[in-house]
Design a protein around this motif. Structure first.
Motif, PDB file in Angstrom:
ATOM      1  N   SER A 186      43.674  16.395  71.781  1.00  0.00           N
ATOM      2  CA  SER A 186      42.668  15.662  71.675  1.00  0.00           C
ATOM      3  C   SER A 186      41.284  16.019  71.613  1.00  0.00           C
ATOM      4  O   SER A 186      40.519  15.681  70.806  1.00  0.00           O
ATOM      5  CB  SER A 186      42.874  14.280  72.493  1.00  0.00           C
ATOM      6  N   ILE A 187      40.799  16.825  72.822  1.00  0.00           N
ATOM      7  CA  ILE A 187      39.552  17.325  73.007  1.00  0.00           C
ATOM      8  C   ILE A 187      39.237  18.228  71.968  1.00  0.00           C
ATOM      9  O   ILE A 187      38.070  18.345  71.304  1.00  0.00           O
ATOM     10  CB  ILE A 187      39.610  18.130  74.415  1.00  0.00           C
ATOM     11  N   ILE A 188      40.181  19.163  71.672  1.00  0.00           N
ATOM     12  CA  ILE A 188      40.130  20.131  70.483  1.00  0.00           C
ATOM     13  C   ILE A 188      39.602  19.490  69.078  1.00  0.00           C
ATOM     14  O   ILE A 188      38.704  19.932  68.401  1.00  0.00           O
ATOM     15  CB  ILE A 188      41.486  21.130  70.095  1.00  0.00           C
ATOM     16  N   ALA A 189      40.441  18.265  68.939  1.00  0.00           N
ATOM     17  CA  ALA A 189      40.104  17.796  67.720  1.00  0.00           C
ATOM     18  C   ALA A 189      38.626  17.004  67.736  1.00  0.00           C
ATOM     19  O   ALA A 189      38.046  17.250  66.597  1.00  0.00           O
ATOM     20  CB  ALA A 189      41.310  16.566  67.525  1.00  0.00           C
ATOM     21  N   ARG A 190      38.296  16.434  68.777  1.00  0.00           N
ATOM     22  CA  ARG A 190      37.016  15.768  68.956  1.00  0.00           C
ATOM     23  C   ARG A 190      36.067  17.019  68.753  1.00  0.00           C
ATOM     24  O   ARG A 190      34.955  16.810  67.977  1.00  0.00           O
ATOM     25  CB  ARG A 190      36.852  15.194  70.394  1.00  0.00           C
ATOM     26  N   GLU A 191      36.257  18.245  69.416  1.00  0.00           N
ATOM     27  CA  GLU A 191      35.009  19.142  68.890  1.00  0.00           C
ATOM     28  C   GLU A 191      35.202  19.724  67.726  1.00  0.00           C
ATOM     29  O   GLU A 191      33.784  20.243  67.186  1.00  0.00           O
ATOM     30  CB  GLU A 191      35.340  20.497  70.202  1.00  0.00           C
ATOM     31  N   MET A 192      36.187  19.784  67.104  1.00  0.00           N
ATOM     32  CA  MET A 192      36.194  20.309  65.536  1.00  0.00           C
ATOM     33  C   MET A 192      35.519  19.230  64.834  1.00  0.00           C
ATOM     34  O   MET A 192      34.519  19.550  63.914  1.00  0.00           O
ATOM     35  CB  MET A 192      37.650  20.398  65.202  1.00  0.00           C
ATOM     36  N   ARG A 193      35.507  17.925  65.135  1.00  0.00           N
ATOM     37  CA  ARG A 193      34.774  16.933  64.341  1.00  0.00           C
ATOM     38  C   ARG A 193      33.246  17.109  64.765  1.00  0.00           C
ATOM     39  O   ARG A 193      32.717  17.069  63.813  1.00  0.00           O
ATOM     40  CB  ARG A 193      35.316  15.593  64.656  1.00  0.00           C
ATOM     41  N   GLU A 194      33.061  17.135  65.951  1.00  0.00           N
ATOM     42  CA  GLU A 194      31.636  17.249  66.139  1.00  0.00           C
ATOM     43  C   GLU A 194      30.875  18.550  65.625  1.00  0.00           C
ATOM     44  O   GLU A 194      29.816  18.320  65.330  1.00  0.00           O
ATOM     45  CB  GLU A 194      31.368  17.313  67.871  1.00  0.00           C
ATOM     46  N   ALA A 195      31.726  19.529  65.556  1.00  0.00           N
ATOM     47  CA  ALA A 195      31.088  20.832  65.026  1.00  0.00           C
ATOM     48  C   ALA A 195      30.897  20.758  63.333  1.00  0.00           C
ATOM     49  O   ALA A 195      30.381  21.567  62.615  1.00  0.00           O
ATOM     50  CB  ALA A 195      31.821  22.016  65.608  1.00  0.00           C
ATOM     51  N   GLY A 196      31.434  19.628  62.865  1.00  0.00           N
ATOM     52  CA  GLY A 196      31.638  19.526  61.332  1.00  0.00           C
ATOM     53  C   GLY A 196      32.359  20.431  60.616  1.00  0.00           C
ATOM     54  O   GLY A 196      32.348  20.594  59.349  1.00  0.00           O
ATOM     55  N   PHE A 197      33.422  21.021  61.207  1.00  0.00           N
ATOM     56  CA  PHE A 197      34.442  21.875  60.687  1.00  0.00           C
ATOM     57  C   PHE A 197      35.542  20.828  59.798  1.00  0.00           C
ATOM     58  O   PHE A 197      35.635  19.915  60.057  1.00  0.00           O
ATOM     59  CB  PHE A 197      35.216  22.609  61.586  1.00  0.00           C
ATOM     60  N   LEU A 198      35.863  21.464  58.417  1.00  0.00           N
ATOM     61  CA  LEU A 198      36.644  20.556  57.630  1.00  0.00           C
ATOM     62  C   LEU A 198      38.089  21.189  57.761  1.00  0.00           C
ATOM     63  O   LEU A 198      38.363  22.323  58.128  1.00  0.00           O
ATOM     64  CB  LEU A 198      36.349  20.880  56.279  1.00  0.00           C
ATOM     65  N   THR A 199      39.238  20.398  57.649  1.00  0.00           N
ATOM     66  CA  THR A 199      40.699  20.553  57.609  1.00  0.00           C
ATOM     67  C   THR A 199      40.874  21.280  56.047  1.00  0.00           C
ATOM     68  O   THR A 199      39.962  21.557  55.248  1.00  0.00           O
ATOM     69  CB  THR A 199      41.422  19.376  57.648  1.00  0.00           C
ATOM     70  N   TYR A 200      42.046  21.684  56.101  1.00  0.00           N
ATOM     71  CA  TYR A 200      42.337  22.461  54.628  1.00  0.00           C
ATOM     72  C   TYR A 200      42.090  21.473  53.621  1.00  0.00           C
ATOM     73  O   TYR A 200      41.666  21.937  52.288  1.00  0.00           O
ATOM     74  CB  TYR A 200      43.780  22.716  54.730  1.00  0.00           C
ATOM     75  N   THR A 201      42.380  20.063  53.767  1.00  0.00           N
ATOM     76  CA  THR A 201      42.078  18.961  52.860  1.00  0.00           C
ATOM     77  C   THR A 201      40.841  18.681  52.534  1.00  0.00           C
ATOM     78  O   THR A 201      40.308  17.957  51.612  1.00  0.00           O
ATOM     79  CB  THR A 201      43.004  17.917  52.631  1.00  0.00           C
ATOM     80  N   GLY A 202      39.845  19.308  53.294  1.00  0.00           N
ATOM     81  CA  GLY A 202      38.305  18.899  53.230  1.00  0.00           C
ATOM     82  C   GLY A 202      38.001  17.654  54.118  1.00  0.00           C
ATOM     83  O   GLY A 202      37.108  17.276  53.749  1.00  0.00           O
ATOM     84  N   ASN A 203      38.876  17.347  54.979  1.00  0.00           N
ATOM     85  CA  ASN A 203      38.746  16.195  55.740  1.00  0.00           C
ATOM     86  C   ASN A 203      37.845  16.488  57.151  1.00  0.00           C
ATOM     87  O   ASN A 203      38.305  17.565  57.584  1.00  0.00           O
ATOM     88  CB  ASN A 203      40.013  15.505  55.730  1.00  0.00           C
ATOM     89  N   SER A 204      36.714  15.694  57.396  1.00  0.00           N
ATOM     90  CA  SER A 204      36.310  16.208  58.749  1.00  0.00           C
ATOM     91  C   SER A 204      36.720  15.416  59.842  1.00  0.00           C
ATOM     92  O   SER A 204      36.244  15.666  60.971  1.00  0.00           O
ATOM     93  CB  SER A 204      34.517  15.979  58.363  1.00  0.00           C
ATOM     94  N   ARG A 205      37.808  14.455  59.602  1.00  0.00           N
ATOM     95  CA  ARG A 205      38.051  13.730  60.713  1.00  0.00           C
ATOM     96  C   ARG A 205      39.346  14.401  61.190  1.00  0.00           C
ATOM     97  O   ARG A 205      40.798  13.787  61.081  1.00  0.00           O
ATOM     98  CB  ARG A 205      38.588  12.328  60.177  1.00  0.00           C
ATOM     99  N   TRP A 206      39.221  15.446  62.147  1.00  0.00           N
ATOM    100  CA  TRP A 206      40.370  15.877  62.776  1.00  0.00           C
ATOM    101  C   TRP A 206      40.978  14.990  63.868  1.00  0.00           C
ATOM    102  O   TRP A 206      40.331  14.282  64.413  1.00  0.00           O
ATOM    103  CB  TRP A 206      39.675  17.393  63.581  1.00  0.00           C
ATOM    104  N   ASN A 207      42.295  15.084  64.036  1.00  0.00           N
ATOM    105  CA  ASN A 207      42.825  14.246  64.878  1.00  0.00           C
ATOM    106  C   ASN A 207      43.947  15.031  65.716  1.00  0.00           C
ATOM    107  O   ASN A 207      44.050  16.187  65.201  1.00  0.00           O
ATOM    108  CB  ASN A 207      43.545  13.054  64.312  1.00  0.00           C
ATOM    109  N   ASN A 208      44.532  14.447  66.636  1.00  0.00           N
ATOM    110  CA  ASN A 208      45.326  15.118  67.601  1.00  0.00           C
ATOM    111  C   ASN A 208      46.623  15.860  66.818  1.00  0.00           C
ATOM    112  O   ASN A 208      46.975  17.013  67.051  1.00  0.00           O
ATOM    113  CB  ASN A 208      45.993  14.125  68.510  1.00  0.00           C
TER     114      ASN A 208
END
Length: 241
Positions: free
Chosen positions: A193-215
């Motif tokens: 959960s912490i990693i997901a929050r930090e990925m969101r805060e850093a503005g990184f995108l998932t493979y599908t181009g989504n910035s809303r990382w989750n657990n």
């Protein structure tokens, strides 16, 4: 006037003209037009979906629902294998439809479920269709296994890897994110959960181009066999000439 529906399960292969939606629709329409007391209610068609289960066949389930509402009295379908490759589904649904006063006509097999001996004949044809489906599945899996032994990769591209023409290639930008996630989890000892929050805060995108990382994104990456080293296959690194 007797209202008649038809059901098709068609392939997504554009070369498969024999089972195409257009050809089946035309066949059923012409057949119904030759019957003076029949009128076409609707053609139901599921495209590119396996016949071993009815759960994901939206049009099939819609047809059953309409039958319960009394919208038609007959269903035309090409053959037992088009209706279902699961013998239990075939018998179960045709019994249910018969109880509603709806008959199913399997054109190529010459079976009308309203006839006295229909269930016996249907059981035989349904068993053959189910066994053929099992054999086809076994052949496909065998072929895929032999190709995998030669290093052919099945599946889709993902974060850090591109899959094209059976070859797995490292995507440098995505690979950095995967390494970062594993570093945060394995070295820094952070929870998903912490990693997901930090990925969101850093503005990184998932493979599908989504910035809303989750657990769940993080958990799937940490457990994926292609990342953790459980899969042994040739990998092309773009940085290597």
């Amino acid at each position: 006037m007797i209202m008649v529906a038809s059901y098709c399960r068609v392939s997504t292969d554009k070369e498969d003209q024999a089972n195409s939606f257009a050809s089946q629709q035309r066949y059923f329409k012409e057949y119904i037009d030759r019957q003076p007391d029949w009128e076409l209610y609707r053609v139901y068609a599921d495209e590119g979906i396996t016949g071993t289960s009815t759960k994901k066949r939206v049009q099939f389930n819609h047809m059953i629902s309409d039958a319960k509402m009394g919208k038609f009295q007959i269903i035309l379908t090409k053959e037992v294998s088009r209706f279902s490759r699961n013998i239990l589904d075939t018998i179960g649904y045709t019994r249910e439809l018969k109880a509603l006063g709806v008959g199913v006509l399997f054109m190529n097999d010459g079976i009308n479920t309203l006839e006295p001996d229909a269930e016996l004949r249907l059981s035989i044809m349904g068993s053959i269709a189910q066994e053929e489906s099992r054999k086809t599945s076994t052949r496909v899996k065998w072929g895929q296994t032999r190709q995998m032994e030669r290093g052919v990769v099945f599946g889709r591209s993902m974060l850090g890897y591109d899959v094209k023409n059976g070859t797995l290639t490292i995507n440098p930008e995505g690979a950095e994110l995967v390494r970062l996630i594993f570093h945060k989890y394995g070295v820094e000892g952070k929870g998903t959960s912490i990693i997901a929050r930090e990925m969101r805060e850093a503005g990184f995108l998932t493979y599908t181009g989504n910035s809303r990382w989750n657990n769940s994104h993080i958990v799937k990456i940490l457990k994926n066999e292609k990342y953790v080293g459980d899969l042994i296959i040739p990998v092309v690194d773009r940085k290597v000439s």
